[in-house]
Design a protein around this motif. Structure first.
Motif, PDB file in Angstrom:
ATOM      1  N   SER A 454      -4.106  -8.810  -0.443  1.00 43.12           N
ATOM      2  CA  SER A 454      -3.923  -8.303  -1.798  1.00 43.12           C
ATOM      3  C   SER A 454      -3.298  -6.916  -1.772  1.00 43.12           C
ATOM      4  O   SER A 454      -3.802  -6.002  -1.103  1.00 43.12           O
ATOM      5  CB  SER A 454      -5.264  -8.254  -2.542  1.00 43.12           C
ATOM      6  N   THR A 455      -2.213  -6.723  -2.508  1.00 38.73           N
ATOM      7  CA  THR A 455      -1.517  -5.440  -2.491  1.00 38.73           C
ATOM      8  C   THR A 455      -2.185  -4.396  -3.373  1.00 38.73           C
ATOM      9  O   THR A 455      -1.919  -3.201  -3.219  1.00 38.73           O
ATOM     10  CB  THR A 455      -0.053  -5.620  -2.948  1.00 38.73           C
ATOM     11  N   MET A 456      -3.033  -4.835  -4.298  1.00 38.10           N
ATOM     12  CA  MET A 456      -3.691  -3.898  -5.212  1.00 38.10           C
ATOM     13  C   MET A 456      -4.832  -4.626  -5.911  1.00 38.10           C
ATOM     14  O   MET A 456      -4.703  -5.797  -6.263  1.00 38.10           O
ATOM     15  CB  MET A 456      -2.686  -3.380  -6.253  1.00 38.10           C
ATOM     16  N   MET A 457      -5.957  -3.916  -6.111  1.00 37.88           N
ATOM     17  CA  MET A 457      -7.063  -4.475  -6.885  1.00 37.88           C
ATOM     18  C   MET A 457      -7.125  -3.773  -8.240  1.00 37.88           C
ATOM     19  O   MET A 457      -6.689  -2.635  -8.381  1.00 37.88           O
ATOM     20  CB  MET A 457      -8.395  -4.285  -6.156  1.00 37.88           C
ATOM     21  N   ALA A 479     -14.536   1.391  -7.655  1.00 41.87           N
ATOM     22  CA  ALA A 479     -13.478   1.844  -6.743  1.00 41.87           C
ATOM     23  C   ALA A 479     -14.054   2.365  -5.435  1.00 41.87           C
ATOM     24  O   ALA A 479     -13.532   2.087  -4.349  1.00 41.87           O
ATOM     25  CB  ALA A 479     -12.639   2.923  -7.421  1.00 41.87           C
ATOM     26  N   LEU A 480     -15.152   3.113  -5.524  1.00 43.15           N
ATOM     27  CA  LEU A 480     -15.748   3.699  -4.319  1.00 43.15           C
ATOM     28  C   LEU A 480     -16.325   2.625  -3.399  1.00 43.15           C
ATOM     29  O   LEU A 480     -16.159   2.682  -2.168  1.00 43.15           O
ATOM     30  CB  LEU A 480     -16.821   4.704  -4.709  1.00 43.15           C
ATOM     31  N   SER A 481     -17.017   1.637  -3.988  1.00 49.45           N
ATOM     32  CA  SER A 481     -17.612   0.592  -3.154  1.00 49.45           C
ATOM     33  C   SER A 481     -16.543  -0.278  -2.508  1.00 49.45           C
ATOM     34  O   SER A 481     -16.668  -0.675  -1.340  1.00 49.45           O
ATOM     35  CB  SER A 481     -18.586  -0.266  -3.975  1.00 49.45           C
ATOM     36  N   LEU A 489      -6.906   0.601  -2.570  1.00 48.69           N
ATOM     37  CA  LEU A 489      -6.019   0.754  -3.727  1.00 48.69           C
ATOM     38  C   LEU A 489      -6.662   0.063  -4.924  1.00 48.69           C
ATOM     39  O   LEU A 489      -6.848  -1.149  -4.924  1.00 48.69           O
ATOM     40  CB  LEU A 489      -4.641   0.147  -3.448  1.00 48.69           C
ATOM     41  N   HIS A 490      -6.965   0.827  -5.959  1.00 49.47           N
ATOM     42  CA  HIS A 490      -7.772   0.323  -7.068  1.00 49.47           C
ATOM     43  C   HIS A 490      -7.336   1.004  -8.359  1.00 49.47           C
ATOM     44  O   HIS A 490      -6.912   2.167  -8.356  1.00 49.47           O
ATOM     45  CB  HIS A 490      -9.246   0.635  -6.791  1.00 49.47           C
ATOM     46  N   GLY A 572      -6.386   2.943   6.757  1.00 53.39           N
ATOM     47  CA  GLY A 572      -7.462   2.282   6.033  1.00 53.39           C
ATOM     48  C   GLY A 572      -8.367   3.224   5.259  1.00 53.39           C
ATOM     49  O   GLY A 572      -9.437   2.823   4.804  1.00 53.39           O
ATOM     50  N   ILE A 573      -7.951   4.476   5.095  1.00 55.78           N
ATOM     51  CA  ILE A 573      -8.760   5.454   4.360  1.00 55.78           C
ATOM     52  C   ILE A 573      -8.453   5.310   2.873  1.00 55.78           C
ATOM     53  O   ILE A 573      -7.293   5.448   2.465  1.00 55.78           O
ATOM     54  CB  ILE A 573      -8.471   6.882   4.837  1.00 55.78           C
ATOM     55  N   PRO A 574      -9.446   5.022   2.030  1.00 48.57           N
ATOM     56  CA  PRO A 574      -9.175   4.741   0.620  1.00 48.57           C
ATOM     57  C   PRO A 574      -8.600   5.945  -0.125  1.00 48.57           C
ATOM     58  O   PRO A 574      -8.837   7.095   0.247  1.00 48.57           O
ATOM     59  CB  PRO A 574     -10.547   4.350   0.065  1.00 48.57           C
TER      60      PRO A 574
END
Length: 672
Positions: A454-457, A479-481, A489-490, A572-574
């Protein structure tokens, strides 16, 4: 990994962290048999379990072969389960090798500490720290209101079984991060329930024999999420055009869309896209405006759209659409899929029809390779070649448990896997078209595998209100969870989506939501299910001017946001991070769920209550600068003024981006 043996038990220790503790008195594994029932109504599930037996496997025999540890668990010599503990690629992996009695319920207990915090389990809207509760993991509608003590949830539950609860979510995942600096991931898609309510242990219940359970430790939380996403996969960078402005959610046809666009552009709103989810047609239901679900351009509603897409692209504005994994029975695609045998079946061998709220649709069976190829061709031809630059890839969580799939696997097992399979269809269609750097899509449903596909949630269907569990505030822990589960990416529908039981989106709510959205990777509006009842981005000029200012903040912040998105893709860092990710020694930061760090250098504390002119904010110890006034703070509890258009946002004084942040803080608009 080390095996530490004792007289009556043993421990599995990973980098000096005791993860599993077993003894005759307190076994780490229980097994049993159960029969689950799944009552689904329009994506809302009531799941119950009748447990026939639950047996603690007290006895154990250990054999060690090189680095392989095999433990045979049993109870008085019976009910033996053979389990392998091994290191693979620097991770500790637990594999269940033998299950001769065909148990279908497993409980694994992990060692816990009283002061431990737990994060993740997919997208959680009510809680960020999961300690103290249990969390059933089953993809479903998130529910309306999601608080059993409210009128809204009571009414939704009474009328449509749609009230939801604190744990209901589109995106559950059997993955969590502990403040003991390890992650746990269960590689299985069955129904699970993670119980973090016990003081001395966490109990993970799985309604199937696990394929494998994976543990890995890290020195820091940045290190840990990096390792987790190295396992699960990482999202790509977003196309460059995304950062040029907001995506306007507009419905109603070509003329309506262009008129609304020109109106706000003239007043200074920076726009990078028109998101026309009704590009394939609409239907009206008692719930409100719905879509036709036949993924072909509706020429009557959007005459000349193909040419307008080309003209808008020349102006730097893209057009986005909508699709989901179902085909409505009235459409040409349903007929084609049915004739080719690409739809999932019922027990009588006929096409399974799902009721979606006054209309029916078939389920494209993604376990049929030819069906996957066919649906990707629909996306490539009808959407990408047509000129769409992105779309909402909606749903994915509705797979009924009594559907018959081509691969012969029970739908109970496939249900949680379905969203990631749906994501894979979209991602591969874009990649096969050679458009990954130019086309994107966003999803609400997810599970293991969504990280790499998924490119974006987006956060799904929040209420158009201020409720903590299902309004503006709820998208922050969501978003944090997700960030702690590997999806960095949220974003959310600005203003929310769901209008029921007299609730209406207000002007103030829309503006406050837009303020928060400016500090997310994507700014996108949604009219909601009842547009005429809700305040929109163009309901009056003052709203447009506020919206224009926040769109300028977003576009001016683009160089910084692009760095964060790149970091998410590479490490992989949000993008949106909990405070403790950079302030590990700040005990207070571990319990904060309604503030977030936007990257390393910006702290955002959204205003999520109406009528506020002052807002209380907690700042970890550092040198912070208020974005709008330039006033400096050193940390702790503070109060700041939050007039509309000036959300509670701070930047680190020692950031290398200080000059950029200063310019953003000076953003004005002619309407003010």
């Amino acid at each position: 990994m080390k095996l530490v043996q004792r007289e009556n038990g043993f421990s599995i220790v990973v980098n000096d962290k005791e993860i599993i503790e077993h003894s005759i008195e307190n076994p780490c594994i229980y097994v049993g048999k159960g029969k689950g029932t799944y009552d689904m109504f329009r994506g809302n599930f009531k799941v119950k379990d009748y447990i026939c037996e639950k047996i603690g496997l007290n006895d154990f025999e250990i054999s060690v072969e090189n680095s392989r540890v095999i433990v045979t668990f049993s109870n008085k010599g019976l009910n033996a389960i053979k389990v392998l503990f091994i290191e693979e690629d620097g991770r500790t992996v637990v594999k269940f090798l033998e299950n001769p009695d065909n148990f279908n319920r497993f409980w694994l207990r992990l060692k816990a500490e009283k002061e431990e915090h737990i994060y993740g389990c997919g997208e959680q809207f009510s809680d960020f720290d999961l300690r103290g509760k249990n969390y059933p993991l089953w993809t479903s509608e998130q529910g309306v209101g999601r608080n059993k003590n409210t009128y809204t949830t009571f009414m939704a539950e009474s009328m449509d079984q749609a009230g939801g609860d604190y744990y209901t979510t589109f995106f559950p995942e059997p993955t969590f991060i502990s403040t003991r600096k390890y992650y746990c991931h269960i590689n299985n898609s069955a129904y699970m329930d993670f119980d973090f309510s016990h003081e001395n242990f966490h109990e993970l219940q799985i309604w199937d024999m696990p394929e494998e359970i994976i543990f890995e430790t890290g020195e820091t939380y940045l290190d840990l999420v990096g390792k987790l996403t190295a396992l699960l996969g990482r999202q790509p960078e977003l196309p460059e055009w995304v950062y040029k402005g907001v995506w306007l959610g507009i419905q109603g046809g070509t003329e309506v869309a262009l008129k609304k666009l020109e109106n706000v552009v003239e007043k200074g709103v920076k726009v990078s896209g028109i998101w026309a989810q009704d590009w394939e047609g609409i239907r009206m239901t008692s719930f409100g405006k719905r879509l036709m679900w036949n993924w072909v351009w509706d020429k009557k509603l959007y005459p000349g759209l193909q040419e307008e897409i080309k003209k808008l692209r020349e102006r730097g504005i893209r057009v986005l659409g909508y699709i989901n994994p179902y085909v409505a029975i009235e459409g040409s695609l349903f007929k084609e899929a049915s004739e080719k045998g690409y739809l999932a079946k019922n027990k009588e061998g006929k096409d399974y029809l799902v009721e979606f709220g006054e209309f029916y649709a078939g389920v494209v069976d993604f376990t049929i390779p030819r069906a996957c190829v066919w649906y990707k061709e629909v996306i490539k031809k009808e959407m990408i070649e047509f000129g769409l630059s992105g779309w909402m890839a909606d749903f994915g969580e509705y797979l009924p448990t009594d559907v018959v799939l081509n691969n012969g696997v029970s739908a109970e097992i496939m249900h949680n896997a379905w969203p990631a399979m749906w994501a894979q269809i979209n991602r591969e269609a874009i990649e096969e078209a050679g458009k990954l750097d130019d086309v994107t899509f966003f999803m609400r449903a997810g599970g293991t595998g969504s990280q790499k596909y998924s490119t974006m949630m987006w956060a799904g269907d929040q209420n158009v209100d201020w409720s903590l569990d299902d309004g503006l505030a709820s998208v922050i822990p969501a978003a944090l969870s997700l960030g702690m589960t590997g999806c960095g990416l949220h974003h959310s529908d600005i203003g929310g989506y769901t209008t029921l039981f007299e609730m209406k989106r207000t002007k103030e709510l829309f503006i406050r939501w837009a303020e928060m959205a400016a500090f997310t990777p994507v700014m996108r509006t949604h009219e909601g299910n009842r547009p005429e009842a809700n305040w929109q981005f163009d309901s009056d000029d003052e709203t447009i001017y506020h919206f224009a200012k926040m769109s300028m903040v977003y576009t001016n912040l683009a160089p910084y946001t692009k760095e964060l998105v790149k970091e998410n893709s590479n490490k992989g860092i949000p993008v949106q991070r909990p405070l403790f990710m950079h302030y590990e020694n700040d005990e207070r930061s571990y319990s904060i769920k309604y503030e977030y760090l936007y990257g390393r250098d910006i702290l955002v504390a959204p205003v999520y209550e109406p009528g506020k002119t002052k807002w209380n904010v907690y700042l970890p110890e550092d040198k912070w600068v208020h974005l709008w006034t330039g006033k400096e703070y050193s940390g702790g509890d503070i109060e700041v003024s939050v007039p509309l258009g000036q959300p509670a946002v701070f930047y680190r004084k020692e950031s290398e981006h200080v000059e950029l942040f200063k310019k953003i803080g000076e953003v004005k608009h002619m309407g003010f």
